[in-house]
Scaffold this active site. Sequence first.
Site, mmCIF file in Angstrom:
data_model
loop_
_atom_site.group_PDB
_atom_site.id
_atom_site.type_symbol
_atom_site.label_atom_id
_atom_site.label_comp_id
_atom_site.label_asym_id
_atom_site.label_seq_id
_atom_site.Cartn_x
_atom_site.Cartn_y
_atom_site.Cartn_z
ATOM 1 C CG ASP A 76 -2.133 1.046 0.957
ATOM 2 O OD1 ASP A 76 -2.138 1.757 0.045
ATOM 3 O OD2 ASP A 76 -3.248 0.862 1.575
HETATM 4 C C1 NOJ Z 1 -3.767 3.936 0.075
HETATM 5 C C2 NOJ Z 1 -5.308 3.270 0.101
HETATM 6 O O1 NOJ Z 1 -5.065 2.505 1.518
HETATM 7 C C3 NOJ Z 1 -5.464 2.013 -0.900
HETATM 8 O O2 NOJ Z 1 -6.629 1.265 -0.765
HETATM 9 C C4 NOJ Z 1 -5.276 2.778 -2.262
HETATM 10 O O3 NOJ Z 1 -5.783 1.860 -2.974
HETATM 11 C C5 NOJ Z 1 -3.875 3.355 -2.198
HETATM 12 N N1 NOJ Z 1 -3.562 4.510 -1.226
HETATM 13 C C6 NOJ Z 1 -3.615 3.822 -3.448
HETATM 14 O O4 NOJ Z 1 -4.199 5.045 -4.048
#
Ligand code: NOJ
Length: 733
Positions: A267
């Site tokens: 993430d």
């Molecule tokens: C953080 C988020 O937790 C995740 O769900 C998302 O896909 C990513 N950022 C990318 O934006």
Amino acid sequence: MDSEKLKELFQQLTPEEKIAQTIQLNGSLVIENEVMTTGPMHDLGLPPNLKIHEIGSIYNVNDYQKLIQLQRETLEHSRLKIPMLFMSDVIYGFRTIFPIPLAQAGSYDFDLIEQAAEMTAKECYQNGLHVIFSPMLDLVRDPRWGRVMESPGEDVYTAKRFAQSVVTGYQGDLTHGLAENHVAACIKHFAGYGAPEAGREYNTVDMSNQRLFNEYLQPYQAAIEAQALLVMTAFNVLNGEPATGSRWLNREILRERFGFDGVLVSDHAAIKELVPHGFAKDEREAAQKGLEAGVDFDMMTSVYATHLPELIKQPELAALLDEAVWRILVLKNQLGLFENPYRGLRTQHTGEVLSDEAKELAVKLVEKSCVLLKNDGSLPLKKDQTVAVIGPYGESRLTLGFWASVSGKPQDTIPLKTGLLQHFAAENLIFARGYNLFDSYEQFGPLKAGIEQLNGPIEPEDQLLVEAVKAAEAAEVIVLTFGEQFMESGEGASKAHLQLPLKQIRLIQALKKTGKPLIGVLYTGRPLVLTQVEPLFDSLLLVWYPGTMGGIGIANLLSGQASPTAKLSMTFPRSEGQIPIYSAQLPTGRPLTDSEHSDRFLSKYRDESNEPLFAFGTGLSYGMFTGEWLESAVLSETIQLDYRIKNQAEVAGETVVQIYLLQRPASMVRPSRQLIASDLVLLAPQEDKEKRLSLPISVLGFYDNQGAKHLSNGTYRFLMRIDQKETLLAVTI
Ligand code: NOJ
């Protein structure tokens, strides 16, 4: 490309090119003045010698013209012409925004969910995306957490079915690779992100292994069995280790136990965050731990790019990098990118979003996702009634929910007013805003002017209240739209207080005083605490964030053209102090009933009931259905349960049958009730149907704290729930 050729290509990669493949950057960081640039990249601390055209992936660029250009530049400059992967945060629709997942899951119409996912994949494919960061499969039992909106809810069975439907809808049949009009699913967030302590975003998760295996890991595993091609790690600490840096979780469980051999994406900045977690002493160690845990892509940091060149001097780490890069190349190959790097981008672009078919699907899913929580008979509305439609959602288009801002456009939304005008004469509808959806538009920064223009200027609250009461007095019935605005849920939107703001409570009280029937239409991304206001409503329809076609679907339900069928996918507590409160709780040794102990020493609160305001599974309809158990049989591999459903009404109707398992005693304490099956039954007026449920005996099994499965003979009870009625059946195995 065949595997041999792919291997040849892989062998030609230099160490620098391999490392570049593991880097994933947000498009806003690499595009400047319409071309790819290394300028903003340096702000992230990426090494100056990193070649931007060699990086593996870019995300959240949703403009197909930009994507064509990015791919063209990549192919021109990449030494071995390795195409770039395009990913995006498309969570419940690309341009046609469907109801939020928490809403969709409650439809129990898994075919329709799959069709909506297929439509999303088609819109994404035709706009050049390869991978989308969904479905989000974190089980959620704490409505203080803002991300419950993008989850399928609290229940394991529901989340597993949702996972399978969405993954299949996105990816289609993989026998011959990812076909046209399909994209790869990236399930997230592995693992347990939905249970942060105190409901606080990014906070620690700590739970027993039996709970992890029996509940929280189940939806991800179901998605992997449905062949999801990518997984995203989670931000949280799980049982003492950050999920992103955990070898146990990502290698032993995800890859070895679940058999996942696809790409694992971190993430946003999660590898780097191993340092503030206190799990790595510095970024170099964070990079090493990420690689050792089997994380293939480093999203939005310079940690892999900066430290892998040095780290891979150790042969065992070089071998791990090779594995990661190989998996990334295999994915690019599965997508057919080596043959067609412009996958989906070369097609004709007009009319490829928001097609009539997409809109029709969206309307159906709205009708099937709204939950009728309460009805004294004031719903459906009568054709010739004068209706005061009060509240900001009568006309607002900001009903898409947080994640739709990535690729959706509120301008596409059909507001409730338009939907109502399809059923009611204009002179019978009186609109009043009631209160301002936002207290200020400042939070939107550079987008402020656009949002304000779309949603209208902020007006004095007292004046809005007076106008609302006046409108109510002039009508026979009141429909009040209320709840959260879209920025109140989603990522980074934890809340300690789940009650409505005072201005909404004040409005509800004032409207109640008019003595007119009061119908609430609740827009929200999470269960709220409605204990104070619920008695003031005669009827209450929960519409969540309904998406692009919300106005049409909701009006169809209010007018009676469609009848609600959905069930709550997540419990509404009576007060925050009850959280976590959910249906599959374990029984205690001191239950409220049938205990030998005196009242004081039972499991309860001194100041609150044990019961929620609206339990998981709640959901009324305009029809009347009953059900009864018939025969049951235990075969070698399956249990057969026969039952009959009857439509008592004079109109055709559809109902959701839920079947729960009550399993006690067992060698480990099992949930008081656990949903194990659902059935969506369509019946003609007065019709009854006999149905058979064949359950594999393995659904009776469960895991212990070592992850070993248990299954024992004994008597199991099954509970059928239709409308709000429950019937039990005992079966001996
Ligand atoms: C953080 C988020 O937790 C995740 O769900 C998302 O896909 C990513 N950022 C990318 O934006």
